[in-house]
Design a protein around this motif. Structure first.
Motif, mmCIF file in Angstrom:
data_model
loop_
_atom_site.group_PDB
_atom_site.id
_atom_site.type_symbol
_atom_site.label_atom_id
_atom_site.label_comp_id
_atom_site.label_asym_id
_atom_site.label_seq_id
_atom_site.Cartn_x
_atom_site.Cartn_y
_atom_site.Cartn_z
ATOM 1 N N LEU A 63 -31.308 10.923 72.265
ATOM 2 C CA LEU A 63 -32.763 10.978 72.066
ATOM 3 C C LEU A 63 -33.498 10.580 73.349
ATOM 4 O O LEU A 63 -34.551 11.139 73.667
ATOM 5 C CB LEU A 63 -33.166 10.068 70.915
ATOM 6 C CG LEU A 63 -32.769 10.548 69.508
ATOM 7 C CD1 LEU A 63 -33.141 9.498 68.470
ATOM 8 C CD2 LEU A 63 -33.432 11.883 69.179
ATOM 9 N N ILE A 64 -32.946 9.617 74.074
ATOM 10 C CA ILE A 64 -33.544 9.260 75.366
ATOM 11 C C ILE A 64 -33.460 10.444 76.322
ATOM 12 O O ILE A 64 -34.416 10.755 77.040
ATOM 13 C CB ILE A 64 -32.829 8.033 75.959
ATOM 14 C CG1 ILE A 64 -33.039 6.819 75.062
ATOM 15 C CG2 ILE A 64 -33.335 7.752 77.377
ATOM 16 C CD1 ILE A 64 -32.284 5.585 75.515
ATOM 17 N N GLY A 65 -32.309 11.129 76.322
ATOM 18 C CA GLY A 65 -32.161 12.304 77.179
ATOM 19 C C GLY A 65 -33.145 13.403 76.822
ATOM 20 O O GLY A 65 -33.737 14.043 77.710
ATOM 21 N N ILE A 66 -33.348 13.630 75.531
ATOM 22 C CA ILE A 66 -34.320 14.649 75.104
ATOM 23 C C ILE A 66 -35.731 14.235 75.518
ATOM 24 O O ILE A 66 -36.544 15.072 75.946
ATOM 25 C CB ILE A 66 -34.221 14.871 73.585
ATOM 26 C CG1 ILE A 66 -32.869 15.530 73.249
ATOM 27 C CG2 ILE A 66 -35.376 15.724 73.078
ATOM 28 C CD1 ILE A 66 -32.586 15.636 71.770
ATOM 29 N N GLY A 67 -36.022 12.939 75.422
ATOM 30 C CA GLY A 67 -37.328 12.458 75.878
ATOM 31 C C GLY A 67 -37.538 12.700 77.367
ATOM 32 O O GLY A 67 -38.635 13.090 77.797
ATOM 33 N N LEU A 68 -36.490 12.484 78.154
ATOM 34 C CA LEU A 68 -36.590 12.767 79.596
ATOM 35 C C LEU A 68 -36.815 14.252 79.848
ATOM 36 O O LEU A 68 -37.563 14.636 80.767
ATOM 37 C CB LEU A 68 -35.316 12.299 80.297
ATOM 38 C CG LEU A 68 -35.125 10.786 80.427
ATOM 39 C CD1 LEU A 68 -33.740 10.469 80.987
ATOM 40 C CD2 LEU A 68 -36.203 10.178 81.317
ATOM 41 N N ALA A 69 -36.175 15.106 79.051
ATOM 42 C CA ALA A 69 -36.369 16.550 79.210
ATOM 43 C C ALA A 69 -37.815 16.937 78.906
ATOM 44 O O ALA A 69 -38.406 17.776 79.607
ATOM 45 C CB ALA A 69 -35.409 17.312 78.288
ATOM 46 N N LEU A 70 -38.401 16.338 77.870
ATOM 47 C CA LEU A 70 -39.805 16.622 77.555
ATOM 48 C C LEU A 70 -40.718 16.181 78.701
ATOM 49 O O LEU A 70 -41.679 16.883 79.043
ATOM 50 C CB LEU A 70 -40.194 15.917 76.254
ATOM 51 C CG LEU A 70 -39.478 16.405 74.988
ATOM 52 C CD1 LEU A 70 -39.868 15.537 73.791
ATOM 53 C CD2 LEU A 70 -39.805 17.874 74.703
ATOM 54 N N LEU A 71 -40.403 15.036 79.291
ATOM 55 C CA LEU A 71 -41.186 14.581 80.443
ATOM 56 C C LEU A 71 -41.033 15.537 81.614
ATOM 57 O O LEU A 71 -42.002 15.803 82.343
ATOM 58 C CB LEU A 71 -40.729 13.177 80.843
ATOM 59 C CG LEU A 71 -41.410 12.566 82.075
ATOM 60 C CD1 LEU A 71 -42.913 12.455 81.871
ATOM 61 C CD2 LEU A 71 -40.808 11.193 82.391
ATOM 62 N N GLU A 72 -39.831 16.082 81.800
ATOM 63 C CA GLU A 72 -39.611 17.065 82.861
ATOM 64 C C GLU A 72 -40.509 18.285 82.662
ATOM 65 O O GLU A 72 -41.108 18.794 83.621
ATOM 66 C CB GLU A 72 -38.152 17.497 82.878
ATOM 67 C CG GLU A 72 -37.815 18.553 83.919
ATOM 68 C CD GLU A 72 -37.934 18.042 85.334
ATOM 69 O OE1 GLU A 72 -38.528 18.761 86.162
ATOM 70 O OE2 GLU A 72 -37.452 16.934 85.625
ATOM 71 N N GLY A 73 -40.604 18.749 81.428
ATOM 72 C CA GLY A 73 -41.462 19.894 81.150
ATOM 73 C C GLY A 73 -42.922 19.615 81.495
ATOM 74 O O GLY A 73 -43.612 20.465 82.072
ATOM 75 N N PHE A 74 -43.382 18.420 81.146
ATOM 76 C CA PHE A 74 -44.757 18.050 81.488
ATOM 77 C C PHE A 74 -44.951 18.050 83.004
ATOM 78 O O PHE A 74 -45.968 18.544 83.510
ATOM 79 C CB PHE A 74 -45.073 16.673 80.904
ATOM 80 C CG PHE A 74 -46.428 16.151 81.279
ATOM 81 C CD1 PHE A 74 -47.552 16.524 80.558
ATOM 82 C CD2 PHE A 74 -46.590 15.294 82.365
ATOM 83 C CE1 PHE A 74 -48.814 16.044 80.911
ATOM 84 C CE2 PHE A 74 -47.832 14.813 82.721
ATOM 85 C CZ PHE A 74 -48.947 15.199 81.996
#
Length: 241
Positions: A139-150
């Motif tokens: 879940l932390i990794g997915i959160g980092l991916a969402l931040l990457e998209g932003f």
């Protein structure tokens, strides 16, 4: 094909203008930080998260299977990036700053096509792959991916739909091929567990049923002190009777 951004009202362009507009008003140091985070920082953070997941997974009862899931994370990212090559060449969507003047472009010089975002594809594939190995760290990794998209939209190098497409591609590859990957990787990690490289997949090396030396196939008997004392007391009581 023509670009996916059309003239007139377009939510994709509106969201791009709104997020990228933050960069226009931000201090210079904030933009430099976002540039580093979006281009290199999050990818490096995911690499560190993979190492943490490996360290934790080795201590789980299903360590070899969890390590197999972890190995799938970077492999899924590589396959997703390969799958993006024909997609990008087929869609041929220009970068947003080529069709929309006035954007704050933090990383100039991007000349390849925009759809889908490689960074979004890679980070989400790794995040979902980590989720297969360890739920909370995934879940932390997915959160980092969402931040990457932003960050990619903030920097003016991708449309929001480029990022969404990357998320979808990375997730699809990581999830749809996970059963096949596990079927291939679990036997490999199980074989490693039985080898001198066992600490790579299980903390402490081999299990008790897998002795480290060739002096025997089973560990010697162990007699705890308390059960032995009780047995002797019962024997003495029977003899006295």
């Amino acid at each position: 094909m023509a670009g996916l951004a059309f003239e007139g009202p377009n939510p994709d362009v509106d969201v791009l203008d709104g997020i990228n507009g933050l960069a226009k008003d931000a201090p210079h140091w904030v933009n430099r930080a976002m540039e580093f985070i979006g281009e290199y920082g999050i990818v490096a953070a995911l690499g560190a998260l993979c190492l943490i997941t490996w360290w934790v997974a080795r201590r789980r009862p299903d360590g070899p299977a969890a390590i197999a899931g972890l190995l799938w994370a970077p492999l899924a990212a590589g396959l997703a990036l390969l799958a993006n090559i024909p997609i990008r060449d087929f869609v041929e969507r220009p970068r947003p700053f080529k069709d929309h003047a006035g954007l704050a472009v933090l990383i100039p010089g991007k000349s390849d096509f925009s759809f889908v975002s490689d960074h979004a594809t890679l980070t989400m594939a790794v995040g979902v792959g980590l989720f297969v190995a360890h739920r909370r760290l995934g879940l932390i990794g997915i959160g980092l991916a969402l931040l990457e998209g932003f960050c990619r939209v903030y920097m003016g190098v991708h449309y929001p739909t480029d990022v969404i497409g990357g998320f979808a591609l990375g997730t699809a590859v990581a999830l749809l091929l996970a059963p096949l990957a596990q079927a291939l990787l679990v036997p490999m990690t199980a074989a490693i567990e039985r080898s001198p490289l066992a600490p790579l997949v299980r903390a402490g090396g081999r299990t008790a049923a897998q002795p480290a030396t060739g002096r025997g196939t089973e560990p010697g008997p162990v007699f705890p002190a308390e059960p032995v004392r009780r047995a002797r007391a019962e024997r003495d009581k029977d003899l006295a009777a």
